[in-house]
Design a protein around this motif. Structure first.
Motif, PDB file in Angstrom:
ATOM      1  N   PRO A   7       3.088  25.822   1.212  1.00  0.00           N
ATOM      2  CA  PRO A   7       3.485  24.621   0.499  1.00  0.00           C
ATOM      3  C   PRO A   7       2.577  24.360  -0.680  1.00  0.00           C
ATOM      4  O   PRO A   7       1.458  24.884  -0.758  1.00  0.00           O
ATOM      5  CB  PRO A   7       3.331  23.518   1.585  1.00  0.00           C
ATOM      6  N   THR A   8       3.028  23.531  -1.590  1.00  0.00           N
ATOM      7  CA  THR A   8       2.245  23.248  -2.792  1.00  0.00           C
ATOM      8  C   THR A   8       1.024  22.404  -2.490  1.00  0.00           C
ATOM      9  O   THR A   8       0.043  22.455  -3.209  1.00  0.00           O
ATOM     10  CB  THR A   8       3.103  22.524  -3.830  1.00  0.00           C
ATOM     11  N   LYS A   9       1.098  21.588  -1.402  1.00  0.00           N
ATOM     12  CA  LYS A   9      -0.055  20.721  -1.107  1.00  0.00           C
ATOM     13  C   LYS A   9      -0.122  20.493   0.391  1.00  0.00           C
ATOM     14  O   LYS A   9       0.870  20.334   1.053  1.00  0.00           O
ATOM     15  CB  LYS A   9       0.089  19.365  -1.805  1.00  0.00           C
ATOM     16  N   LEU A  10      -1.340  20.515   0.889  1.00  0.00           N
ATOM     17  CA  LEU A  10      -1.563  20.149   2.293  1.00  0.00           C
ATOM     18  C   LEU A  10      -2.424  18.914   2.355  1.00  0.00           C
ATOM     19  O   LEU A  10      -3.289  18.723   1.535  1.00  0.00           O
ATOM     20  CB  LEU A  10      -2.263  21.292   3.044  1.00  0.00           C
ATOM     21  N   ILE A  69      -8.366  10.288  -1.108  1.00  0.00           N
ATOM     22  CA  ILE A  69      -9.318  10.631  -0.048  1.00  0.00           C
ATOM     23  C   ILE A  69      -9.461  12.150  -0.107  1.00  0.00           C
ATOM     24  O   ILE A  69      -8.525  12.882   0.231  1.00  0.00           O
ATOM     25  CB  ILE A  69      -8.806  10.195   1.333  1.00  0.00           C
ATOM     26  N   ASN A  70     -10.598  12.603  -0.581  1.00  0.00           N
ATOM     27  CA  ASN A  70     -10.825  14.037  -0.758  1.00  0.00           C
ATOM     28  C   ASN A  70     -11.524  14.599   0.479  1.00  0.00           C
ATOM     29  O   ASN A  70     -12.646  14.210   0.793  1.00  0.00           O
ATOM     30  CB  ASN A  70     -11.674  14.282  -2.005  1.00  0.00           C
ATOM     31  N   MET A  71     -10.837  15.502   1.166  1.00  0.00           N
ATOM     32  CA  MET A  71     -11.372  16.048   2.419  1.00  0.00           C
ATOM     33  C   MET A  71     -11.697  17.536   2.329  1.00  0.00           C
ATOM     34  O   MET A  71     -11.900  18.203   3.345  1.00  0.00           O
ATOM     35  CB  MET A  71     -10.375  15.793   3.550  1.00  0.00           C
ATOM     36  N   LYS A  72     -11.739  18.061   1.114  1.00  0.00           N
ATOM     37  CA  LYS A  72     -11.988  19.490   0.954  1.00  0.00           C
ATOM     38  C   LYS A  72     -13.366  19.891   1.474  1.00  0.00           C
ATOM     39  O   LYS A  72     -13.552  21.014   1.937  1.00  0.00           O
ATOM     40  CB  LYS A  72     -11.849  19.870  -0.516  1.00  0.00           C
ATOM     41  N   MET A  96       0.853  -1.183   0.000  1.00  0.00           N
ATOM     42  CA  MET A  96       0.000   0.000   0.000  1.00  0.00           C
ATOM     43  C   MET A  96       0.890   1.235   0.000  1.00  0.00           C
ATOM     44  O   MET A  96       1.786   1.370   0.837  1.00  0.00           O
ATOM     45  CB  MET A  96      -0.904   0.013   1.233  1.00  0.00           C
ATOM     46  N   GLY A  97       0.678   2.117  -0.950  1.00  0.00           N
ATOM     47  CA  GLY A  97       1.417   3.367  -1.017  1.00  0.00           C
ATOM     48  C   GLY A  97       0.522   4.524  -0.639  1.00  0.00           C
ATOM     49  O   GLY A  97      -0.675   4.542  -0.991  1.00  0.00           O
ATOM     50  N   VAL A  98       1.068   5.493   0.098  1.00  0.00           N
ATOM     51  CA  VAL A  98       0.281   6.646   0.547  1.00  0.00           C
ATOM     52  C   VAL A  98       1.071   7.927   0.327  1.00  0.00           C
ATOM     53  O   VAL A  98       2.255   8.012   0.648  1.00  0.00           O
ATOM     54  CB  VAL A  98      -0.102   6.520   2.046  1.00  0.00           C
ATOM     55  N   ASP A  99       0.400   8.918  -0.250  1.00  0.00           N
ATOM     56  CA  ASP A  99       0.933  10.270  -0.390  1.00  0.00           C
ATOM     57  C   ASP A  99       0.134  11.149   0.562  1.00  0.00           C
ATOM     58  O   ASP A  99      -1.002  11.533   0.255  1.00  0.00           O
ATOM     59  CB  ASP A  99       0.781  10.747  -1.837  1.00  0.00           C
ATOM     60  N   PRO A 100       0.677  11.481   1.742  1.00  0.00           N
ATOM     61  CA  PRO A 100      -0.119  12.162   2.776  1.00  0.00           C
ATOM     62  C   PRO A 100      -0.576  13.553   2.358  1.00  0.00           C
ATOM     63  O   PRO A 100       0.075  14.245   1.577  1.00  0.00           O
ATOM     64  CB  PRO A 100       0.864  12.256   3.960  1.00  0.00           C
ATOM     65  N   ILE A 145      -6.193  16.512   0.312  1.00  0.00           N
ATOM     66  CA  ILE A 145      -6.325  15.333  -0.550  1.00  0.00           C
ATOM     67  C   ILE A 145      -5.183  14.386  -0.219  1.00  0.00           C
ATOM     68  O   ILE A 145      -4.019  14.787  -0.229  1.00  0.00           O
ATOM     69  CB  ILE A 145      -6.280  15.708  -2.041  1.00  0.00           C
ATOM     70  N   MET A 146      -5.526  13.150   0.100  1.00  0.00           N
ATOM     71  CA  MET A 146      -4.513  12.137   0.373  1.00  0.00           C
ATOM     72  C   MET A 146      -4.609  11.055  -0.700  1.00  0.00           C
ATOM     73  O   MET A 146      -5.684  10.506  -0.946  1.00  0.00           O
ATOM     74  CB  MET A 146      -4.704  11.516   1.755  1.00  0.00           C
TER      75      MET A 146
END
Length: 214
Positions: free
Chosen positions: A211-214, A50-53, A21-25, A29-30
């Motif tokens: 940062p570019t992504k949270l 996983i969209n948390m917006k 399993m690979g995860v990009d924290p 959006i994860m």
């Protein structure tokens, strides 16, 4: 009387199927991905986000969403190992803290199911997949489509976090588990040792950068 049969040898360990399993924290959006590896063959089981917006600004609610969804995926696919991207050491301390919490919650979900984890620096992931640690998300996604023969995605830009997670899983496969950062990734002390000019950043002595992504 039937002829005696010779017992078949057990398959080599590297030919047994293993699910990574690979995860990009992320806290907005994860990305996540699951691959099955058998020898050199890699099959993509799924990759998505996983969209948390829509959850607003309540960080605790987002962390619970990450934990719950991670457990759902783990229970469905039964991964053997978790590969997760280490947080980028930026200069915005609050952003780093939030991203670190999101990563920690994902790791905690895996550990609650006795799944070992390995951290990989973003540059290590990019270099493993594209040959360059400075590759863009688009370049990573393009290389993955070629390497894994993925079908075209109509809205590829919305899936870049998912392909990043897929890259983390593939990076772990390429490393064959031989990663020196199994116990916790690139520590803050190591980062300061390698980047002494950033020492002032830890005390808030530099300008904030989003940062570019949270």
């Amino acid at each position: 009387m039937p002829a005696p049969t010779r017992p078949r040898p057990a398959p080599a360990a590297d030919l047994l199927p293993k699910i990574i399993m690979g995860v990009d924290p992320g806290t907005q959006i994860m990305g996540y991905a699951l691959i099955e590896v058998r020898g050199q063959r890699v099959d993509v089981l799924c990759y998505d986000v996983i969209n948390m917006k829509a959850l607003g600004s309540n960080h605790a609610v987002k962390l619970k969403r990450i934990f719950d969804r991670m457990l759902e995926l783990i229970d469905e696919y039964l991964p053997d190992e978790l590969a997760i991207e280490a947080p980028f050491f930026g200069v915005n301390v609050q952003s780093m803290l939030k991203l670190g919490r999101a990563q920690g919650v994902a790791i905690a979900a895996a550990l609650s199911r006795q799944i070992p984890y390995v951290e990989y620096a973003p540059t290590k992931v990019k270099q493993s997949v594209t040959g360059s640690g400075n590759s863009t998300k688009e370049q990573v996604a393009h290389m993955l489509r070629q390497t894994l023969k993925l079908p075209p995605i109509a809205e590829a830009s919305t899936f870049l976090d998912a392909t990043d997670a897929l890259a983390v899983a593939l990076c772990h496969h390429y490393q064959k588990g031989n990663n020196a950062t199994v116990s916790g990734g690139k520590s803050w002390s190591n980062f300061l040792t390698e980047n002494p000019e950033r020492l002032g950043a830890s005390t808030g002595a530099v300008k904030k950068k989003t940062p570019t992504k949270l």
